[in-house]
Design an enzyme around this catalytic site. Structure first.
Site, PDB file in Angstrom:
ATOM      1  N   HIS A 124       0.815  -1.234   0.000  1.00 47.57           N
ATOM      2  CA  HIS A 124       0.000   0.000   0.000  1.00 47.57           C
ATOM      3  C   HIS A 124       0.845   1.279   0.000  1.00 47.57           C
ATOM      4  O   HIS A 124       0.316   2.362  -0.256  1.00 47.57           O
ATOM      5  CB  HIS A 124      -0.943   0.039   1.205  1.00 47.57           C
ATOM      6  CG  HIS A 124      -1.960  -1.066   1.216  1.00 47.57           C
ATOM      7  ND1 HIS A 124      -2.806  -1.300   0.147  1.00 47.57           N
ATOM      8  CD2 HIS A 124      -2.258  -2.012   2.146  1.00 47.57           C
ATOM      9  CE1 HIS A 124      -3.581  -2.344   0.437  1.00 47.57           C
ATOM     10  NE2 HIS A 124      -3.272  -2.796   1.632  1.00 47.57           N
ATOM     11  N   ASP A 161      -2.687 -10.811  -2.402  1.00 52.90           N
ATOM     12  CA  ASP A 161      -3.254 -10.282  -1.149  1.00 52.90           C
ATOM     13  C   ASP A 161      -4.710  -9.883  -1.428  1.00 52.90           C
ATOM     14  O   ASP A 161      -5.047  -9.479  -2.547  1.00 52.90           O
ATOM     15  CB  ASP A 161      -2.441  -9.066  -0.706  1.00 52.90           C
ATOM     16  CG  ASP A 161      -2.836  -8.556   0.673  1.00 52.90           C
ATOM     17  OD1 ASP A 161      -2.127  -8.883   1.641  1.00 52.90           O
ATOM     18  OD2 ASP A 161      -3.844  -7.823   0.768  1.00 52.90           O
ATOM     19  N   HIS A 163      -6.277  -7.365  -0.532  1.00 54.19           N
ATOM     20  CA  HIS A 163      -6.421  -5.928  -0.790  1.00 54.19           C
ATOM     21  C   HIS A 163      -5.653  -5.550  -2.052  1.00 54.19           C
ATOM     22  O   HIS A 163      -4.643  -6.169  -2.381  1.00 54.19           O
ATOM     23  CB  HIS A 163      -5.870  -5.127   0.400  1.00 54.19           C
ATOM     24  CG  HIS A 163      -6.547  -5.449   1.697  1.00 54.19           C
ATOM     25  ND1 HIS A 163      -6.029  -6.346   2.604  1.00 54.19           N
ATOM     26  CD2 HIS A 163      -7.719  -5.002   2.207  1.00 54.19           C
ATOM     27  CE1 HIS A 163      -6.854  -6.436   3.641  1.00 54.19           C
ATOM     28  NE2 HIS A 163      -7.896  -5.644   3.429  1.00 54.19           N
ATOM     29  N   ASP A 244      -4.669 -12.912   3.455  1.00 52.73           N
ATOM     30  CA  ASP A 244      -5.919 -12.411   4.028  1.00 52.73           C
ATOM     31  C   ASP A 244      -7.136 -12.718   3.153  1.00 52.73           C
ATOM     32  O   ASP A 244      -8.255 -12.325   3.483  1.00 52.73           O
ATOM     33  CB  ASP A 244      -5.830 -10.912   4.357  1.00 52.73           C
ATOM     34  CG  ASP A 244      -5.038 -10.116   3.335  1.00 52.73           C
ATOM     35  OD1 ASP A 244      -4.735 -10.668   2.262  1.00 52.73           O
ATOM     36  OD2 ASP A 244      -4.728  -8.940   3.612  1.00 52.73           O
TER      37      ASP A 244
HETATM   38 ZN   LIG Z   1      -4.133  -7.310   2.627  1.00 44.61          ZN
END
Ligand SMILES: [Zn+2]
Length: 316
Positions: A124, A161, A163, A244
């Site tokens: 991120h 991931d 996200h 995740d």
């Molecule tokens: Zn994540």
């Protein structure tokens, strides 16, 4: 069996996010314990610090200054989710340095692939902003090192991931030497990664609605992401390995199981073998249910060790 190296550093456990934060040192503890127990013969190397020059390839001076200055009051919030503790600067340097060292090792043929068990995670973090639990963008620092130090023209980053890796996308969306591929759950943090975000044709996003499940995840990779990776023919394959997407994870609802991470890792290894002499560097990103994270990481490393699978499309 492929030759795999593990990279980690005790300093990564000393990035203290405080009580109740999902991105805790216990996460890395669970990964290390699980992988040590499952693969006692795996060789581990202590991650070096990333250098200033390596970080400045993808980050600006101001971000370096803010991450590397120990917080005066003990803890400093960079945003509501992302904070610095006294141990954070060293953890961030070792996490980014792990990817650089692993890239060196696979490029020099000292290993086929490497797994970097590090934190804080990275995908991120943008060029100028630490966010979403991430301080430096570890995978981007590794990719930039491969481009600059080894003169590669085609480096791929596969990000599974749950996200979207908004930071990785932002850093490379104008650089056709890097292909960024991401599957992620739509409608959750950081709420980017729509299918129409294509960079200069080098970004492939596949958002999946909550509850998509195992079949949809495998179809997304089989039908869209893996063919794009195959067509790009990377000389090095980097992996943002977040666990995740597991059905037990408290931060997302994708509905995956450890076997899905094993399957995808095997498919990635197959393409790395076809195009990149097997060269893969995987870096730990998210995963917030400790047992799920441990099982996911073990499944992932198991497939890295097995190397390229032969035949079968592995439908769940
Ligand atoms: Zn994540």
């Amino acid at each position: 069996m492929a030759r795999i190296l593990g990279y980690t550093h005790p300093a990564c456990l000393a990035h203290d996010t405080g009580m109740g934060h999902p991105e805790s040192a216990d996460r890395l503890g669970a990964v290390l314990e699980g992988v040590h127990e499952a693969f006692p013969d795996l060789e581990w190397i202590e991650a070096p610090r990333a250098t200033r020059g390596q970080l400045l390839r993808v980050h600006d001076d101001r971000l370096l200054a803010s991450v590397l200055t120990p917080p005066p009051g003990g803890h400093l919030h960079l945003d509501p989710d992302t904070l610095l503790s006294p141990g954070s600067p060293e953890a961030a340097l070792r996490a980014a340095g792990a990817g650089v060292a692993a890239t060196e090792a696979v490029m020099h043929g000292e290993a086929d692939a490497a797994f970097c068990a590090v934190r804080p995670p990275g995908h991120h973090a943008t060029g100028d902003t630490a966010m979403g639990f991430c301080l430096f963008n570890n995978i981007a620092v590794a990719a930039a090192h491969a481009l600059e130090r080894f003169g590669l023209g085609r480096v791929a980053i596969a990000d599974f991931d749950v996200h979207h890796g908004n930071g990785t996308q932002a850093i490379f969306e104008h650089d056709p030497r890097v292909l960024y591929l991401s599957s992620h759950q739509s409608g959750i943090f950081p709420d980017s990664g729509a299918g129409n975000e294509r960079g200069v044709g080098n970004i492939v996003n596949l958002p999946l609605p909550p509850g998509s499940g195992r079949q949809a995840f495998r179809h997304a990779w089989s039908r869209q992401l893996l063919p794009a990776l195959d067509a790009f023919a990377p000389q090095l394959l980097l992996v943002s390995a977040g666990f995740d997407g597991d059905r037990r994870d408290p931060l997302a609802q994708l509905g995956l199981e450890p076997a899905d991470f094993a399957w995808l890792t095997g498919e990635l290894a197959r393409l790395a073998a076809r195009h990149a002499q097997g060269r893969m560097v995987s870096m730990l990103e998210g995963g917030y249910h400790l047992q799920a994270l441990r099982e996911g990481a073990v499944a992932h490393v198991s497939s890295l060790l097995a190397g390229a699978p032969s035949g079968g499309n592995g439908e769940p």
